[in-house]
Structures are given as structure tokens and as C-alpha cells.
Design a protein around this motif. Sequence first.
Motif, PDB file in Angstrom:
ATOM      1  N   ALA A   7       0.742  -1.210  -0.188  1.00 40.68           N
ATOM      2  CA  ALA A   7       0.071   0.015  -0.072  1.00 40.68           C
ATOM      3  C   ALA A   7       0.925   1.271   0.098  1.00 40.68           C
ATOM      4  CB  ALA A   7      -0.921  -0.142   1.144  1.00 40.68           C
ATOM      5  N   GLN A   8       2.222   1.179   0.539  1.00 40.76           N
ATOM      6  CA  GLN A   8       2.792   2.308   0.531  1.00 40.76           C
ATOM      7  C   GLN A   8       4.334   2.059  -0.107  1.00 40.76           C
ATOM      8  OE1 GLN A   8       2.337   4.920   2.537  1.00 40.76           O
ATOM      9  NE2 GLN A   8       0.369   4.172   3.213  1.00 40.76           N
ATOM     10  N   PRO A   9       4.104   2.337  -1.455  1.00 42.75           N
ATOM     11  CA  PRO A   9       5.615   2.031  -2.182  1.00 42.75           C
ATOM     12  C   PRO A   9       6.849   2.774  -1.629  1.00 42.75           C
ATOM     13  CG  PRO A   9       3.981   2.770  -3.722  1.00 42.75           C
ATOM     14  CD  PRO A   9       3.374   2.823  -2.224  1.00 42.75           C
ATOM     15  N   ARG A  10       6.629   4.201  -1.636  1.00 47.61           N
ATOM     16  CA  ARG A  10       7.778   4.912  -0.995  1.00 47.61           C
ATOM     17  C   ARG A  10       8.131   4.569   0.509  1.00 47.61           C
ATOM     18  NH1 ARG A  10       5.788  10.516  -0.965  1.00 47.61           N
ATOM     19  NH2 ARG A  10       7.668  10.939   0.236  1.00 47.61           N
ATOM     20  N   ALA A  11       7.248   3.715   1.146  1.00 52.25           N
ATOM     21  CA  ALA A  11       7.851   3.455   2.592  1.00 52.25           C
ATOM     22  C   ALA A  11       8.611   2.074   2.266  1.00 52.25           C
ATOM     23  CB  ALA A  11       6.425   2.931   3.478  1.00 52.25           C
ATOM     24  N   ILE A  12       8.157   1.207   1.382  1.00 55.69           N
ATOM     25  CA  ILE A  12       8.787  -0.073   1.191  1.00 55.69           C
ATOM     26  C   ILE A  12      10.183   0.260   0.517  1.00 55.69           C
ATOM     27  CG2 ILE A  12       8.942  -2.047  -0.306  1.00 55.69           C
ATOM     28  CD1 ILE A  12       6.668  -2.043   2.151  1.00 55.69           C
ATOM     29  N   ALA A  13      10.203   1.148  -0.285  1.00 57.90           N
ATOM     30  CA  ALA A  13      11.408   1.641  -0.840  1.00 57.90           C
ATOM     31  C   ALA A  13      12.271   2.140   0.200  1.00 57.90           C
ATOM     32  CB  ALA A  13      11.557   2.640  -2.027  1.00 57.90           C
ATOM     33  N   ALA A  14      11.977   3.037   1.096  1.00 58.66           N
ATOM     34  CA  ALA A  14      12.750   3.476   2.431  1.00 58.66           C
ATOM     35  C   ALA A  14      13.252   2.296   3.068  1.00 58.66           C
ATOM     36  CB  ALA A  14      11.820   4.467   2.928  1.00 58.66           C
ATOM     37  N   LEU A  15      12.303   1.330   3.331  1.00 61.80           N
ATOM     38  CA  LEU A  15      12.879   0.193   4.521  1.00 61.80           C
ATOM     39  C   LEU A  15      14.115  -0.745   3.643  1.00 61.80           C
ATOM     40  CD1 LEU A  15       9.322  -0.966   5.659  1.00 61.80           C
ATOM     41  CD2 LEU A  15      11.315  -0.141   7.064  1.00 61.80           C
ATOM     42  N   GLU A  16      13.868  -0.830   2.198  1.00 57.30           N
ATOM     43  CA  GLU A  16      14.783  -1.384   1.604  1.00 57.30           C
ATOM     44  C   GLU A  16      16.354  -0.882   1.610  1.00 57.30           C
ATOM     45  OE1 GLU A  16      13.096  -1.915  -2.256  1.00 57.30           O
ATOM     46  OE2 GLU A  16      12.194  -3.767  -1.730  1.00 57.30           O
ATOM     47  N   LEU A  17      16.194   0.642   1.720  1.00 62.16           N
ATOM     48  CA  LEU A  17      17.306   1.312   1.791  1.00 62.16           C
ATOM     49  C   LEU A  17      17.851   1.236   3.088  1.00 62.16           C
ATOM     50  CD1 LEU A  17      19.271   3.583   0.923  1.00 62.16           C
ATOM     51  CD2 LEU A  17      17.848   5.340   1.361  1.00 62.16           C
ATOM     52  N   ALA A  18      16.946   1.249   4.039  1.00 65.21           N
ATOM     53  CA  ALA A  18      17.396   1.322   5.511  1.00 65.21           C
ATOM     54  C   ALA A  18      17.968  -0.042   5.816  1.00 65.21           C
ATOM     55  CB  ALA A  18      16.268   1.413   6.531  1.00 65.21           C
ATOM     56  N   LEU A  19      17.601  -1.158   5.104  1.00 63.39           N
ATOM     57  CA  LEU A  19      18.199  -2.505   5.403  1.00 63.39           C
ATOM     58  C   LEU A  19      19.472  -2.568   4.723  1.00 63.39           C
ATOM     59  CD1 LEU A  19      15.148  -4.647   4.790  1.00 63.39           C
ATOM     60  CD2 LEU A  19      16.339  -4.304   7.065  1.00 63.39           C
ATOM     61  N   HIS A  20      19.906  -1.720   4.191  1.00 58.49           N
ATOM     62  CA  HIS A  20      21.453  -1.762   3.422  1.00 58.49           C
ATOM     63  C   HIS A  20      22.389  -1.052   4.056  1.00 58.49           C
ATOM     64  CE1 HIS A  20      19.034  -3.462   0.037  1.00 58.49           C
ATOM     65  NE2 HIS A  20      20.021  -4.198  -0.320  1.00 58.49           N
ATOM     66  N   ILE A  21      21.621  -0.109   5.065  1.00 62.66           N
ATOM     67  CA  ILE A  21      22.736   0.467   5.880  1.00 62.66           C
ATOM     68  C   ILE A  21      22.960  -0.342   7.124  1.00 62.66           C
ATOM     69  CG2 ILE A  21      23.036   2.621   7.418  1.00 62.66           C
ATOM     70  CD1 ILE A  21      20.905   4.040   5.729  1.00 62.66           C
ATOM     71  N   ARG A  22      24.395  -0.658   7.013  1.00 69.37           N
ATOM     72  CA  ARG A  22      24.803  -1.905   8.014  1.00 69.37           C
ATOM     73  C   ARG A  22      25.700  -0.981   9.295  1.00 69.37           C
ATOM     74  NH1 ARG A  22      22.456  -6.535   7.876  1.00 69.37           N
ATOM     75  NH2 ARG A  22      22.143  -7.141   5.627  1.00 69.37           N
ATOM     76  N   SER A  23      25.815   0.243   9.297  1.00 68.32           N
ATOM     77  CA  SER A  23      26.448   1.124  10.357  1.00 68.32           C
ATOM     78  C   SER A  23      25.490   1.133  11.614  1.00 68.32           C
ATOM     79  CB  SER A  23      26.590   2.583   9.996  1.00 68.32           C
ATOM     80  OG  SER A  23      27.653   2.163   8.548  1.00 68.32           O
ATOM     81  N   SER A  24      25.961   1.408  12.737  1.00 69.94           N
ATOM     82  CA  SER A  24      25.333   1.444  13.973  1.00 69.94           C
ATOM     83  C   SER A  24      24.731   3.056  14.200  1.00 69.94           C
ATOM     84  CB  SER A  24      25.969   1.035  15.201  1.00 69.94           C
ATOM     85  OG  SER A  24      27.274   1.919  15.386  1.00 69.94           O
ATOM     86  N   GLY A  25      23.854   3.276  14.812  1.00 72.03           N
ATOM     87  CA  GLY A  25      23.203   4.661  15.040  1.00 72.03           C
ATOM     88  C   GLY A  25      22.181   4.933  14.131  1.00 72.03           C
ATOM     89  N   TYR A  26      21.900   4.305  13.079  1.00 74.85           N
ATOM     90  CA  TYR A  26      20.707   4.463  11.980  1.00 74.85           C
ATOM     91  C   TYR A  26      19.287   3.767  12.551  1.00 74.85           C
ATOM     92  CZ  TYR A  26      23.956   6.737   9.074  1.00 74.85           C
ATOM     93  OH  TYR A  26      24.997   7.396   8.634  1.00 74.85           O
TER      94      TYR A  26
END
Length: 166
Positions: free
Chosen positions: A41-60
Motif C-alpha cells: 500500500a505504501q511503495p515509498r515506505a517499502i523503498a525506504a525500508l529497503e534502503l534502511a536495510l542496506h545501511i549496516r552502520s550503527s546509529g541508524y
Amino acid sequence: MPALRTVAPLAPEKLRPCWPAERIPWEDSRAIPRGGRRRPAQPRAIAALELALHIRSSGYNVFLAGTPDLGRTYTLTTFLEPLARKEATPPDIIYVNNFGDEDHPILFQLPAGQGRQLKTALSDALSQFRESLGVRLDSDAHLKKRSDELDRFRRDRAAIVAEVGS
């Protein structure tokens, strides 16, 4: 003033949807697959989650916002569950009090599932300690030691009062 138009009534066969039987790919409703893939239902939210999962640094962190009943939990769960099944189970993280510096607790990492076992073991040990504490405090040896310490305290206090008074 213009006259109101009257609406013609619908025929009964037009009051229900009609789908051609040859376009339905299943024999009956039991053959329809359950939990089929729904378009997010939220394609932009899914895209943001996919991006967030690729950030492996702590603090995010990821923050989901929106009005109640928007489907945030459902969307997040259906997105993350298949990915989580592929990943290794994370360790249990436990913080314990640091008596030397109470503003900085000590962090322990245990293999997954052992945190709950540790909690149960500590709870059992504390229960046993509480049960035995009353028995130990009421024992003759402890009562005698307590009486001796109280007598020694009274003698020392009387000596201090006598010394200050003279």
C-alpha cells in the motif's frame, strides 16, 4: 426552478456482480490460494525500508509514522518476516548494573535463547535465597551473633559517651 430528475430503478440482475465463469481459474473457493501477495500500500515506505536495510552502520534507526489503522505494523511485518527468516538469529543482549559506574551498565551478549534461560535461573536462585534467608536469620547461631554484636556496640557507645562526658 428545474424539476428533479427521477432515477430509474435497477433490474435485479444488475444488483450483483457478474463475472464470467470461464475467467475464474479455480474449481471452487477451497482452491483459491490464501495469503497471496498483495501490492504494498505504501511503495515509498517499502523503498525506504529497503534502503534502511542496506545501511549496516550503527546509529541508524527506522521510524514509522502515520495515523492509527494505516497498516504500518502489517506492512512492516509482511516486509520483514521473509527477510528475517533468511538471517541468522541475533544474540540475546543483556544489560546489568555496573556498581562502579551506575551511568554505564555492562552489556553481555549471549547466544540466542540463553538470555531467557539466564533470567529463569536467576529468578529461581533469588526465590531460593529469599526462602532460606528467613530460616538463616532465625537460626540460633545468627541470633547469638546478633546479640553479641549488639552488646559490643552498646559497650563501645557507653565508652565513647563516658569519654566525651569527662
